[in-house]
Design a protein around this motif. Structure first.
Motif, PDB file in Angstrom:
ATOM      1  N   TYR A 128     -58.229  30.763 -28.482  1.00 51.43           N
ATOM      2  CA  TYR A 128     -58.763  30.268 -29.754  1.00 51.43           C
ATOM      3  C   TYR A 128     -57.826  29.212 -30.347  1.00 51.43           C
ATOM      4  O   TYR A 128     -58.277  28.160 -30.818  1.00 51.43           O
ATOM      5  N   ASP A 129     -56.500  29.467 -30.358  1.00 53.46           N
ATOM      6  CA  ASP A 129     -55.536  28.504 -30.885  1.00 53.46           C
ATOM      7  C   ASP A 129     -55.582  27.185 -30.110  1.00 53.46           C
ATOM      8  O   ASP A 129     -55.490  26.101 -30.695  1.00 53.46           O
ATOM      9  N   PHE A 130     -55.717  27.274 -28.806  1.00 52.59           N
ATOM     10  CA  PHE A 130     -55.787  26.074 -27.985  1.00 52.59           C
ATOM     11  C   PHE A 130     -57.040  25.266 -28.312  1.00 52.59           C
ATOM     12  O   PHE A 130     -56.981  24.042 -28.450  1.00 52.59           O
ATOM     13  N   MET A 131     -58.155  25.951 -28.463  1.00 46.65           N
ATOM     14  CA  MET A 131     -59.401  25.269 -28.792  1.00 46.65           C
ATOM     15  C   MET A 131     -59.331  24.652 -30.191  1.00 46.65           C
ATOM     16  O   MET A 131     -59.860  23.562 -30.418  1.00 46.65           O
ATOM     17  N   SER A 136     -61.824  17.901 -30.901  1.00 50.60           N
ATOM     18  CA  SER A 136     -62.710  16.871 -30.348  1.00 50.60           C
ATOM     19  C   SER A 136     -63.172  17.249 -28.940  1.00 50.60           C
ATOM     20  O   SER A 136     -64.279  16.884 -28.525  1.00 50.60           O
ATOM     21  N   ILE A 137     -62.365  17.970 -28.225  1.00 49.84           N
ATOM     22  CA  ILE A 137     -62.735  18.379 -26.863  1.00 49.84           C
ATOM     23  C   ILE A 137     -63.668  19.596 -26.912  1.00 49.84           C
ATOM     24  O   ILE A 137     -64.646  19.673 -26.187  1.00 49.84           O
TER      25      ILE A 137
END
Length: 141
Positions: A128-131, A136-137
């Motif tokens: 979740y943190d990475f997303m 934008s990705i």
């Protein structure tokens, strides 16, 4: 074909014929030939019989993969006896229970590695943190 290539080819054929003649019985001696053919036939028949027996057993196992056991009635039931019958029933069925987290190479199996619930939570939070760091990705609709 040149003289050298021809002699090399002839030499190779002669070596092959010599190797074959060493492994095969003397064809001039009919007794040895007949003994060899009898032994070859005996071995071939034994091999075919083994293959047929294996194929029949394989098909029987495919049709009936688990053996039938006589289950106890509800009047005979005890917890201990129930566990024994379940273990007996499952002994023929290789059931694999495992957990692999997010394409990790470590496979967690019951009794081998103690699974910790916070591992799954940590993986979910990190994902979740990475997303969230790259909106934008990972644009959510």
């Amino acid at each position: 074909m040149s003289e050298t290539q021809n002699s090399t080819s002839q030499k190779a054929m002669d070596e092959d014929n010599e190797a074959v003649s060493q492994t095969m019985p003397n064809t001039q001696d009919k007794t040895n030939t007949q003994d060899y053919e009898d032994e070859l036939t005996r071995v071939a028949l034994a091999l075919v019989e083994d293959v047929i027996n294996y194929a029949v057993k394989f098909l029987e196992d495919e049709q009936n993969p688990m053996k039938n056991i006589t289950w106890m009635t509800h009047g005979e039931f005890t917890v201990e006896q129930g566990r024994k019958q379940i273990d007996e029933y499952l002994s023929d069925a290789p059931i694999g229970v495992f957990f692999v987290g997010e394409e990790q190479e470590l496979v967690h199996r019951p009794g081998m590695v103690c699974f910790r619930e916070h591992w799954q939570k940590n993986l979910t939070d990190a994902k979740y943190d990475f997303m969230a760091a790259f909106p934008s990705i990972f644009d959510r609709v």
